[in-house]
Design an enzyme around this catalytic site. Structure first.
Site, PDB file in Angstrom:
ATOM      1  N   LYS A 121       0.813  -1.220   0.000  1.00 57.55           N
ATOM      2  CA  LYS A 121       0.000   0.000   0.000  1.00 57.55           C
ATOM      3  C   LYS A 121       0.843   1.265   0.000  1.00 57.55           C
ATOM      4  O   LYS A 121       0.302   2.367   0.037  1.00 57.55           O
ATOM      5  CB  LYS A 121      -0.963  -0.013   1.189  1.00 57.55           C
ATOM      6  CG  LYS A 121      -2.068  -1.053   1.019  1.00 57.55           C
ATOM      7  CD  LYS A 121      -2.944  -1.166   2.241  1.00 57.55           C
ATOM      8  CE  LYS A 121      -3.731  -2.473   2.247  1.00 57.55           C
ATOM      9  NZ  LYS A 121      -4.822  -2.529   1.279  1.00 57.55           N
ATOM     10  N   LYS A 202      -2.397 -14.188  -8.197  1.00 60.59           N
ATOM     11  CA  LYS A 202      -3.569 -13.897  -7.390  1.00 60.59           C
ATOM     12  C   LYS A 202      -4.600 -13.069  -8.132  1.00 60.59           C
ATOM     13  O   LYS A 202      -4.258 -12.085  -8.791  1.00 60.59           O
ATOM     14  CB  LYS A 202      -3.135 -13.146  -6.126  1.00 60.59           C
ATOM     15  CG  LYS A 202      -4.199 -13.118  -5.083  1.00 60.59           C
ATOM     16  CD  LYS A 202      -3.743 -12.421  -3.827  1.00 60.59           C
ATOM     17  CE  LYS A 202      -4.926 -12.280  -2.887  1.00 60.59           C
ATOM     18  NZ  LYS A 202      -4.680 -11.387  -1.789  1.00 60.59           N
ATOM     19  N   LYS A 205      -8.896  -7.298  -7.138  1.00 58.95           N
ATOM     20  CA  LYS A 205      -9.507  -6.103  -7.683  1.00 58.95           C
ATOM     21  C   LYS A 205      -8.421  -5.120  -8.125  1.00 58.95           C
ATOM     22  O   LYS A 205      -8.481  -4.549  -9.206  1.00 58.95           O
ATOM     23  CB  LYS A 205     -10.402  -5.470  -6.624  1.00 58.95           C
ATOM     24  CG  LYS A 205     -11.115  -4.224  -7.074  1.00 58.95           C
ATOM     25  CD  LYS A 205     -12.123  -3.786  -6.037  1.00 58.95           C
ATOM     26  CE  LYS A 205     -11.519  -3.644  -4.661  1.00 58.95           C
ATOM     27  NZ  LYS A 205     -11.013  -2.340  -4.314  1.00 58.95           N
TER      28      LYS A 205
END
Ligand code: TRP
Length: 339
Positions: A121, A202, A205
């Site tokens: 992040k 993976k 979104k």
């Protein structure tokens, strides 16, 4: 009735759920619910979602109803499982506060899942305190219901480990038996993680490589046609590779007719089977799974009042259970001054 084991699990509402969620946890939850062996609680973790989305509450708000629709449309049945919203249960926040004193900052910084997320992040030096401490809040979620079993993805094991530590520290420190150590329940090997359309390990979104439970038939078809196969398989007559070929990975997971899939694999490896053919077959296979889910979703979508009433009733029930645990926790610490 025998004492049923208590099962608690949930998701952060930061978007719609995709078929990776379906394979990794939703399908399993529906099956567990249908065994009738558990008292099931399924939580929409809006507070946890806010820990890295404080400035975008609208996203959480919008996603919350999408996740609720996803739950109902895959077959989570409010008569058999209690669906509730984290933020509507004040006891969870108070438990978090009390557990914070039992966990060191260095222990939080060592949590491998949180560590990975922090680097993904790009927080740099600006990690929100709430984010770093969310494993404590997750321990509150789990212990408030005295959950025995927590069915989750493999990445959640560190949260369970931390929860067990908090339970032990709490019970030792306050000489109590109030809190219960939970066990994780993980997907079978090789089934926990669905790769993305692009071949990334993976589906997610943020990588923009997902098939959503809510995708319509056209969108599904387009996505399947865009899937990563074998870059060296150019002409139909070329021999193709199965390994790392997302179409075959999905067929292995979703197709019921394994014999047919094996035949296709042989033919593909041998040469003479084109990508469009296997993709069309995969599209049919996925449509078979997703069509009924989509139909149910559209029905519930016409009746959002009902969906909100399910969440409200679920939250009321959850509130009673969590408040009772909080009372016991307060008593164990001695935070009960008035008769
Ligand atoms: N951490 C979970 C996720 O990333 C969501 C969650 C919050 C949860 N509290 C929980 C899962 C308690 C299981 C039990 O989606």
């Amino acid at each position: 009735m025998m004492n049923k084991k208590i099962l608690l699990t949930g998701d952060r509402p930061t978007g719609k759920l995709h078929i990776g969620h379906y394979i990794g946890s939703l399908k399993n939850r529906v099956e567990l619910q249908n065994t009738g062996k558990y008292e099931s609680y399924i939580m929409i973790a809006d507070l946890q979602a806010l820990t890295d989305n404080a400035h975008d509450p609208e996203k959480i708000n919008n996603s919350l109803i999408e996740v609720a629709l996803d739950y109902l449309s895959v077959g989570i049945d409010p008569k058999k499982a209690n669906i509730f919203i984290q933020s509507q249960i004040p006891a969870l926040s108070e438990l978090t506060m009390l557990y914070m004193n039992l966990v060191t900052l260095s222990r939080l910084k060592r949590n491998p899942t949180v560590k990975t997320e922090i680097s993904q992040k790009n927080f740099g030096e600006s990690i929100p305190t709430g984010f770093l401490t969310y494993p404590i809040s997750q321990a509150a979620d789990i212990t408030a219901f005295k959950a025995n079993i927590v069915p989750v993805g493999d990445d959640q094991e560190p949260m369970l480990e931390q929860t067990r530590e908090i339970v032990r520290t709490f019970n030792n420190t306050y000489g109590s038996k109030v809190l219960v150590e939970p066990e994780g329940m993980f997907p079978p090997k090789g089934q926990g993680r669905l790769p993305g359309l692009d071949g990334n390990a993976k589906m997610s979104k943020s990588l923009n490589n997902a098939i959503y439970l809510s995708d319509d038939a056209d969108t599904l078809h387009k996505k399947v046609m865009s899937m990563y196969t074998d870059p060296k398989h150019i002409k139909v007559s070329d021999p193709g590779h199965i390994e790392g070929n997302v179409v075959f990975t999905y067929l292995d997971i979703f197709a019921e007719d394994k014999e047919y899939v094996n035949k296709l694999k042989e033919q593909y490896q041998h040469g003479g089977l084109g990508d469009v053919k296997i993709k069309n077959y995969l599209n049919d296979v996925l449509e078979y799974v997703l069509h009924p889910i989509r139909e149910k979703r559209n029905e519930y979508k016409q009746n959002l009042d009902y969906v909100y009433s399910v969440l409200q009733q679920g939250s009321e029930k959850a509130n009673q259970v969590a408040s009772q645990t909080l009372k016991e926790v307060r008593n164990a610490i001695g935070l009960n001054y008035f008769k």
